[in-house]
Design a protein around this motif. Structure first.
Motif, short mmCIF file in Angstrom:
data_model
loop_
_atom_site.label_atom_id
_atom_site.label_comp_id
_atom_site.label_asym_id
_atom_site.label_seq_id
_atom_site.Cartn_x
_atom_site.Cartn_y
_atom_site.Cartn_z
N LYS A 173 28.13 -5.83 -8.22
CA LYS A 173 27.04 -4.88 -8.49
C LYS A 173 27.57 -3.65 -9.25
CE LYS A 173 24.25 -4.41 -5.10
NZ LYS A 173 23.62 -3.99 -3.81
N GLN A 174 28.71 -3.16 -8.82
CA GLN A 174 29.30 -1.98 -9.46
C GLN A 174 29.66 -2.26 -10.91
OE1 GLN A 174 32.89 -0.53 -7.52
NE2 GLN A 174 33.62 0.37 -9.42
N LYS A 175 30.32 -3.39 -11.17
CA LYS A 175 30.74 -3.72 -12.53
C LYS A 175 29.55 -4.02 -13.44
CE LYS A 175 35.07 -3.26 -11.57
NZ LYS A 175 35.83 -2.09 -12.12
N LEU A 176 28.50 -4.60 -12.87
CA LEU A 176 27.28 -4.85 -13.66
C LEU A 176 26.66 -3.52 -14.09
CD1 LEU A 176 25.60 -7.76 -11.65
CD2 LEU A 176 26.57 -7.91 -13.95
N GLN A 177 26.63 -2.56 -13.17
CA GLN A 177 26.06 -1.24 -13.49
C GLN A 177 26.89 -0.52 -14.54
OE1 GLN A 177 25.93 0.53 -9.58
NE2 GLN A 177 23.92 -0.37 -9.08
N GLU A 178 28.22 -0.73 -14.49
CA GLU A 178 29.10 -0.11 -15.47
C GLU A 178 29.04 -0.81 -16.82
OE1 GLU A 178 32.92 -0.33 -13.68
OE2 GLU A 178 32.52 1.21 -12.17
N GLY A 179 28.50 -2.03 -16.83
CA GLY A 179 28.41 -2.79 -18.08
C GLY A 179 29.69 -3.53 -18.44
N SER A 180 30.61 -3.62 -17.47
CA SER A 180 31.90 -4.28 -17.75
C SER A 180 31.93 -5.74 -17.29
CB SER A 180 33.04 -3.51 -17.08
OG SER A 180 32.85 -3.43 -15.68
N LEU A 181 30.80 -6.22 -16.78
CA LEU A 181 30.75 -7.58 -16.27
C LEU A 181 29.42 -8.23 -16.66
CD1 LEU A 181 32.29 -9.61 -14.36
CD2 LEU A 181 30.89 -8.71 -12.50
N LYS A 182 29.49 -9.52 -17.03
CA LYS A 182 28.30 -10.28 -17.39
C LYS A 182 28.22 -11.54 -16.53
CE LYS A 182 27.15 -7.52 -20.71
NZ LYS A 182 25.99 -6.61 -20.53
N LEU A 183 27.00 -11.91 -16.14
CA LEU A 183 26.77 -13.13 -15.37
C LEU A 183 26.12 -14.17 -16.26
CD1 LEU A 183 25.36 -11.67 -12.01
CD2 LEU A 183 27.73 -12.07 -12.68
N HIS A 184 26.57 -15.43 -16.12
CA HIS A 184 26.05 -16.51 -16.95
C HIS A 184 25.72 -17.72 -16.09
CE1 HIS A 184 27.89 -14.37 -20.44
NE2 HIS A 184 28.86 -14.13 -19.56
N GLY A 185 24.62 -18.37 -16.39
CA GLY A 185 24.25 -19.61 -15.71
C GLY A 185 24.35 -20.78 -16.66
N TRP A 186 25.19 -21.76 -16.33
CA TRP A 186 25.37 -22.96 -17.16
C TRP A 186 24.98 -24.19 -16.36
CZ3 TRP A 186 30.65 -22.74 -20.24
CH2 TRP A 186 30.61 -21.66 -21.14
N TRP A 187 24.65 -25.24 -17.08
CA TRP A 187 24.29 -26.51 -16.43
C TRP A 187 24.82 -27.66 -17.27
CZ3 TRP A 187 20.54 -30.65 -17.01
CH2 TRP A 187 20.30 -31.36 -15.82
N PHE A 188 25.62 -28.53 -16.64
CA PHE A 188 26.25 -29.64 -17.34
C PHE A 188 25.47 -30.93 -17.10
CE2 PHE A 188 29.83 -32.89 -17.35
CZ PHE A 188 29.98 -32.91 -18.74
N GLU A 189 24.98 -31.53 -18.18
CA GLU A 189 24.22 -32.78 -18.09
C GLU A 189 25.19 -33.93 -18.29
OE1 GLU A 189 22.08 -36.00 -18.11
OE2 GLU A 189 22.90 -35.52 -20.08
N LEU A 190 25.38 -34.70 -17.23
CA LEU A 190 26.45 -35.70 -17.22
C LEU A 190 26.29 -36.83 -18.24
CD1 LEU A 190 27.11 -36.10 -13.39
CD2 LEU A 190 28.73 -35.27 -15.09
N SER A 191 25.11 -37.41 -18.32
CA SER A 191 24.95 -38.62 -19.12
C SER A 191 25.22 -38.40 -20.60
CB SER A 191 23.55 -39.22 -18.94
OG SER A 191 22.57 -38.37 -19.48
N ALA A 193 27.00 -35.49 -21.58
CA ALA A 193 28.13 -34.55 -21.64
C ALA A 193 27.78 -33.31 -22.45
CB ALA A 193 29.38 -35.23 -22.20
N GLU A 194 26.59 -32.76 -22.18
CA GLU A 194 26.12 -31.56 -22.87
C GLU A 194 26.04 -30.40 -21.88
OE1 GLU A 194 25.84 -31.27 -25.99
OE2 GLU A 194 24.61 -32.82 -26.96
N VAL A 195 26.32 -29.19 -22.35
CA VAL A 195 26.26 -28.00 -21.52
C VAL A 195 25.11 -27.11 -21.98
CG1 VAL A 195 27.52 -25.99 -20.65
CG2 VAL A 195 28.76 -28.10 -21.18
N TYR A 196 24.34 -26.62 -21.01
CA TYR A 196 23.19 -25.77 -21.28
C TYR A 196 23.43 -24.38 -20.68
CZ TYR A 196 20.64 -30.07 -22.47
OH TYR A 196 20.25 -31.25 -23.05
N ALA A 197 22.91 -23.36 -21.35
CA ALA A 197 23.00 -21.98 -20.84
C ALA A 197 21.61 -21.47 -20.52
CB ALA A 197 23.67 -21.08 -21.87
N TYR A 198 21.48 -20.72 -19.44
CA TYR A 198 20.18 -20.17 -19.09
C TYR A 198 19.91 -18.93 -19.93
CZ TYR A 198 16.21 -18.47 -16.45
OH TYR A 198 14.95 -18.05 -16.08
N GLU A 199 18.78 -18.96 -20.63
CA GLU A 199 18.34 -17.82 -21.42
C GLU A 199 17.19 -17.14 -20.68
OE1 GLU A 199 19.42 -16.31 -23.94
OE2 GLU A 199 20.93 -17.68 -24.76
#
Length: 224
Positions: A173-191, A193-199
């Protein structure tokens, strides 16, 4: 096991010579810029699909890529291993990115939908109790692609829930408020072998092709 042993010999003879200098530097310390939280599933191989080298990723893997939320006391509500890794990565290694990566055909998600799977595995059942909140999200979700199987829709929602859980950690929480940290959500589709990012603006997972990759890189650059 035979494949592992033979692989060690192969690594020692043909791969190790090319990485000796890299490991000699890494022996003095590590400086990854990303904490990668993934499922223990043997089919999910972050270093392969992200083409990373030793020292690039600080990795946490568990069944279902679950991050137990933090209490107000700052202590994890679940297993302390994940919490310890998060604190070490953010405070000591000073990573600038946290990625939660789920995947299709996840056994943990299937177990959440079918409790008979964990009848003979009480520890697994207890661990997945942290995933019950995702079941509630599934009941009211209208954003996941309807063509996705139920367990795969649950897997995508699980990624989003774990990102929310990460925000309960004081250091995060502290680093997010400072702007020094980013959170990313990814999802790997096995069949495929593609990677998706949450927008977040689009409210869905987008395939990380050249266009999406450029968008992500630009966003990272603008945040510096």
């Amino acid at each position: 096991m035979k494949k592992l042993v033979k692989g060690l010999v192969e690594f020692r003879k043909n791969v190790r010579p090319h990485y000796l200098e890299t490991f000699a530097k890494l022996a003095l310390g590590q400086s990854p810029d990303t904490l990668f939280i993934a499922c223990s599933d043997s089919r999910v191989v972050p270093n392969l699909f992200a083409s990373t080298d030793p020292g690039d990723l600080f990795v946490v893997r568990n069944v279902g890529n679950i991050v137990p939320p933090c209490h107000r006391t700052g202590l994890s509500a679940g297993d302390k291993s994940e919490a310890a890794a998060i604190e070490f990565a953010v405070h000591e290694l000073k990573v600038s990115n946290l990625i939660v990566c789920g995947h299709s055909e996840c056994g943990a998600m299937r177990a959440l939908l079918d409790k008979t799977i964990v009848e003979q595995m009480p520890n697994l059942g207890e661990w997945l109790m942290d995933g019950e909140i995702i079941m509630e999200r599934l009941q009211h979700d209208h954003d996941c692609p309807p063509q996705l199987a139920k367990h795969n829709r649950l897997s995508q929602l699980n990624v989003l829930q774990q990102i929310e859980n990460l925000k309960t950690y004081p250091l995060v929480k502290q680093k997010l408020q400072e702007g020094s940290l980013k959170l990313h959500g990814w999802w790997f589709e096995l069949s495929q072998a593609e990677v998706y990012a949450y927008e977040e603006e689009e409210g869905k997972f987008i395939l990380i092709d050249e266009v999406e990759a450029e968008k992500i890189l630009q966003r990272i650059e603008n945040s510096k």
